[in-house]
Design an enzyme around this catalytic site. Structure first.
Site, PDB file in Angstrom:
ATOM      1  CG  ASN A  14      -0.295  -2.329  -0.923  1.00  0.00           C
ATOM      2  OD1 ASN A  14      -0.220  -2.083   0.503  1.00  0.00           O
ATOM      3  ND2 ASN A  14       0.720  -1.073  -1.369  1.00  0.00           N
ATOM      4  CG  LEU A  86      -4.347  15.956  -7.841  1.00  0.00           C
ATOM      5  CD1 LEU A  86      -3.709  15.910  -5.983  1.00  0.00           C
ATOM      6  CD2 LEU A  86      -4.201  17.602  -7.195  1.00  0.00           C
ATOM      7  CG  ASN A 101      -1.928   7.814  -0.849  1.00  0.00           C
ATOM      8  OD1 ASN A 101      -1.881   7.329  -2.267  1.00  0.00           O
ATOM      9  ND2 ASN A 101      -0.841   8.937  -0.614  1.00  0.00           N
ATOM     10  CG  HIS A 103       4.020   8.717   0.056  1.00  0.00           C
ATOM     11  ND1 HIS A 103       3.509   9.191  -1.551  1.00  0.00           N
ATOM     12  CD2 HIS A 103       5.372   8.567  -0.357  1.00  0.00           C
ATOM     13  CE1 HIS A 103       5.181   9.473  -2.325  1.00  0.00           C
ATOM     14  NE2 HIS A 103       5.592   9.316  -1.689  1.00  0.00           N
ATOM     15  CG  ASP A 144       2.041  12.119  -1.454  1.00  0.00           C
ATOM     16  OD1 ASP A 144       1.294  11.782  -1.229  1.00  0.00           O
ATOM     17  OD2 ASP A 144       3.358  12.252  -2.598  1.00  0.00           O
ATOM     18  CD  GLU A 173       3.113  -0.006   0.432  1.00  0.00           C
ATOM     19  OE1 GLU A 173       3.464   1.225   0.015  1.00  0.00           O
ATOM     20  OE2 GLU A 173       3.145  -0.799  -0.561  1.00  0.00           O
TER      21      GLU A 173
HETATM   22  C1  GAR Z   1       2.839   0.791  -3.174  1.00  0.00           C
HETATM   23  O1  GAR Z   1       4.509   0.861  -2.773  1.00  0.00           O
HETATM   24  C2  GAR Z   1       2.402   2.649  -3.023  1.00  0.00           C
HETATM   25  O2  GAR Z   1       3.265   3.000  -1.891  1.00  0.00           O
HETATM   26  C3  GAR Z   1       2.435   3.438  -3.639  1.00  0.00           C
HETATM   27  O3  GAR Z   1       2.723   2.443  -5.575  1.00  0.00           O
HETATM   28  C4  GAR Z   1       2.564   1.092  -5.073  1.00  0.00           C
HETATM   29  C5  GAR Z   1       1.933   0.342  -5.433  1.00  0.00           C
HETATM   30  O4  GAR Z   1       2.269  -1.065  -5.209  1.00  0.00           O
HETATM   31  N1  GAR Z   1       2.477   4.491  -4.221  1.00  0.00           N
HETATM   32  C6  GAR Z   1       2.943   5.320  -4.468  1.00  0.00           C
HETATM   33  O5  GAR Z   1       3.964   6.157  -5.011  1.00  0.00           O
HETATM   34  C7  GAR Z   1       1.461   7.256  -4.237  1.00  0.00           C
HETATM   35  N2  GAR Z   1       2.158   7.864  -4.295  1.00  0.00           N
HETATM   36  P1  GAR Z   1       0.795  -2.363  -6.099  1.00  0.00           P
HETATM   37  O6  GAR Z   1       0.161  -1.824  -6.995  1.00  0.00           O
HETATM   38  O7  GAR Z   1       1.453  -2.712  -5.645  1.00  0.00           O
HETATM   39  O8  GAR Z   1      -0.180  -1.654  -4.583  1.00  0.00           O
END
Ligand code: GAR
Length: 189
Positions: A14, A86, A101, A103, A144, A173
């Site tokens: 992301n 957090l 954020n 999620h 969250d 995402e």
């Molecule tokens: C993503 O799916 C994001 O939504 C999640 O971690 C992943 C990171 O992927 N975030 C959470 O779970 C936050 N509570 P990435 O490192 O490939 O972007």
């Protein structure tokens, strides 16, 4: 120019999409990637894209050093992209409605402490949910729970594994996070 800092702990797909989205924008730019895990893939991605990296540990996050760095760098928006800590209350207060954020579930379902990354997809499948999705939201002092900017749903298929569901969610995402941040900056900042 609105200067964005991304905070991330993981692979950073992301973060990469966000950096690329604003790369040639004169008004909004990702100028910093902050990371709490020295082995996180996001560091290489930021390096490859020429974005400065700020590595910190939990004590620095909780003790205010991260806040000081973001303020010193005149950051206008903090974007969490797979950040697993957090955000301390003081940091939230220093950036009111300026921390976003993403999620990987339809909050308030499958949110809260311990619910991140693959843990979320495992729980969604174990519960037999027919749909999941993503939530992009403002960050407040509890995990969250801030105001939602966007939710998008996708199906959970009968033969889904946590990995196949994660891939579908990542697709959502990558499409929506840069677009939501773009329009949030235009409207709110
Ligand atoms: C993503 O799916 C994001 O939504 C999640 O971690 C992943 C990171 O992927 N975030 C959470 O779970 C936050 N509570 P990435 O490192 O490939 O972007």
């Amino acid at each position: 120019m609105v200067r964005i800092a991304i905070l991330a702990s993981g692979s950073g797909t992301n973060a990469q999409r966000l950096i690329e989205h604003f790369q040639h924008n004169d008004k909004v730019r990702v100028v910093l990637v902050g990371c709490d895990r020295p082995e996180a893939g996001v560091l290489q991605r930021a390096w490859d894209l020429g974005v400065p990296i700020y590595s910190f540990n939990t004590a620095q996050l909780r003790g205010g050093a991260v806040q000081k760095e973001l303020e010193a760098q005149r950051i206008g928006l903090v974007v969490l992209a797979g950040f697993m800590r957090l955000v301390p209350r003081e940091l939230v207060r220093a950036f009111p409605d300026r921390i976003v954020n993403i999620h990987p579930s339809l909050l308030p379902k499958y949110g809260g402490k311990g619910m991140y990354g693959e843990h979320v997809h495992r729980a969604v499948i174990a519960a037999g949910e027919a749909k999941s999705g993503i939530t992009i939201h403002l960050v407040n002092e509890r995990y969250d729970e801030g105001r939602h900017l966007l939710q998008v749903e996708c199906p959970v298929l009968p033969n889904d594994s946590p990995e196949s569901l994660a891939t579908r969610i990542h697709g959502l995402e990558h499409t929506h996070y840069p677009a939501v941040i773009d329009s949030f900056v235009r409207k709110a900042i």
